[in-house]
Design a protein around this motif. Sequence first.
Motif, short mmCIF file in Angstrom:
data_model
loop_
_atom_site.label_atom_id
_atom_site.label_comp_id
_atom_site.label_asym_id
_atom_site.label_seq_id
_atom_site.Cartn_x
_atom_site.Cartn_y
_atom_site.Cartn_z
N VAL A 46 -45.78 -65.91 -30.54
CA VAL A 46 -45.10 -64.63 -30.35
C VAL A 46 -45.62 -63.93 -29.09
CG1 VAL A 46 -44.73 -62.33 -31.33
CG2 VAL A 46 -44.64 -64.33 -32.81
N LEU A 47 -46.92 -63.97 -28.87
CA LEU A 47 -47.48 -63.39 -27.65
C LEU A 47 -46.85 -64.02 -26.41
CD1 LEU A 47 -51.27 -63.30 -28.64
CD2 LEU A 47 -49.86 -61.29 -28.14
N ALA A 48 -46.77 -65.34 -26.42
CA ALA A 48 -46.21 -66.06 -25.27
C ALA A 48 -44.73 -65.69 -25.08
CB ALA A 48 -46.36 -67.57 -25.48
N SER A 49 -43.98 -65.65 -26.18
CA SER A 49 -42.55 -65.35 -26.10
C SER A 49 -42.30 -63.97 -25.52
CB SER A 49 -41.92 -65.48 -27.49
OG SER A 49 -40.57 -65.06 -27.46
N GLN A 50 -43.06 -62.96 -26.00
CA GLN A 50 -42.80 -61.60 -25.54
C GLN A 50 -43.26 -61.38 -24.10
OE1 GLN A 50 -42.90 -59.46 -29.92
NE2 GLN A 50 -43.54 -58.33 -28.15
N LEU A 51 -44.32 -62.02 -23.69
CA LEU A 51 -44.75 -61.92 -22.29
C LEU A 51 -43.73 -62.58 -21.37
CD1 LEU A 51 -48.58 -62.61 -22.65
CD2 LEU A 51 -47.54 -60.47 -21.85
N ARG A 52 -43.20 -63.73 -21.80
CA ARG A 52 -42.19 -64.41 -20.98
C ARG A 52 -40.92 -63.56 -20.88
NH1 ARG A 52 -43.90 -69.21 -23.72
NH2 ARG A 52 -42.13 -68.99 -25.15
N GLN A 53 -40.57 -62.91 -21.97
CA GLN A 53 -39.37 -62.06 -21.92
C GLN A 53 -39.56 -60.89 -20.95
OE1 GLN A 53 -38.43 -60.95 -25.96
NE2 GLN A 53 -37.64 -62.97 -26.48
N GLU B 28 -48.95 -59.62 -10.90
CA GLU B 28 -50.21 -60.36 -10.92
C GLU B 28 -50.88 -60.29 -12.29
OE1 GLU B 28 -52.79 -59.16 -7.82
OE2 GLU B 28 -51.45 -59.80 -6.19
N ARG B 29 -50.94 -59.08 -12.85
CA ARG B 29 -51.61 -58.94 -14.15
C ARG B 29 -50.82 -59.61 -15.27
NH1 ARG B 29 -51.68 -53.86 -15.56
NH2 ARG B 29 -50.81 -52.85 -13.72
N LEU B 30 -49.50 -59.56 -15.16
CA LEU B 30 -48.66 -60.25 -16.14
C LEU B 30 -48.86 -61.76 -16.05
CD1 LEU B 30 -46.49 -59.94 -18.33
CD2 LEU B 30 -44.76 -60.05 -16.53
N GLY B 31 -48.97 -62.27 -14.83
CA GLY B 31 -49.21 -63.69 -14.65
C GLY B 31 -50.52 -64.14 -15.27
N ARG B 32 -51.57 -63.34 -15.09
CA ARG B 32 -52.87 -63.71 -15.67
C ARG B 32 -52.81 -63.66 -17.20
NH1 ARG B 32 -54.91 -60.80 -11.03
NH2 ARG B 32 -55.07 -58.85 -12.23
N ALA B 33 -52.06 -62.70 -17.75
CA ALA B 33 -51.93 -62.62 -19.20
C ALA B 33 -51.20 -63.85 -19.74
CB ALA B 33 -51.19 -61.34 -19.59
#
Length: 318
Positions: A232-239, A278-283
């Motif tokens: 879920v973490l991965a899905s929402q960050l990708r969205q 940048e911060r989103l990419g690191r997350a």
Amino acid sequence: MTDVPPLVLISGPEQILAERAAASTIALLRESDPEAELIRLEAATYEAGELQLHTSPSLFGGSKILLVRDLDEGREDLIADLVGVVGAGLSDATLIVLHKGGVRGKKALDALKKAGARVIDAPAIKSDRDKSAFVTNEFRVAGRKVAPDAVRALLEAVGKDLRELAAACKQLVDDTEGLVTAEVVARYHGGKVEATGFRVADAAIGGNLPEALRLTRHALASGLDPVPIVAVLASQLRQIARVATAGRGGSGQLAKQLGMAPWQVDRARRDAQGWNGERLGRAIQAVAAADFEVKGGGRDPVYALERAIMTITAERNG
């Protein structure tokens, strides 16, 4: 009289849609002939000659409805008999055939279509956008309205299985009145551990570390595995990343372009506040590493999950 033709082909992998199509077709036939005999034939247990036996005229008269399930699992006996029956034509009988997809049974499918069978599609419903539309339609057909955030809450709490979603919608229709809101959904389904993964993601992406860790530990104590929480973490960050780079436009327009539901676009836009590329990419990288570790690549899945959550909240808060 009914407008149902003698041959009906219901084609597609979504079983709940196929079963509903078959049930509605049978109901239409029985409106004109309540005494119509329903004969169910399963492809896996079919014996040669059964179709010819059941489609031959009866000495006692009366119409018949033959329901052939899972043609795609049928052996050559069934395929040959079906081609023969379709070619000979039907008298006082309606043949309904269900086929989940693929090339198996193609000869029978071609014969049905050539003979003018009514084809009803039961396409796979996979995307969140399509599942949101399915839930909304369940309430619309029942004569009820559902708020967009309630659709989201139901998908998050119940999961993505259409049968479970349909059952949850029916329960809410039967047990509640008026507009179905997210609060109503939470009252009936919010306690399910599946919903906790989304609350963890909301807290982490929003930068609330204490709440994210509290919810995580509660979820793990309730029996939820780290794997779906990481998913879920991965899905929402990708969205968030997809919506942020998709440009401007209305929620509905972007949802269609990205294969998402409009409420997902709205949520991603809201969640994107406070993030930069940048911060989103690191997350996202931190969650990818956690995904590897919780699926067997690391020693401690719980530690991997909590470390990813701490990284997300730290990046969100700058």
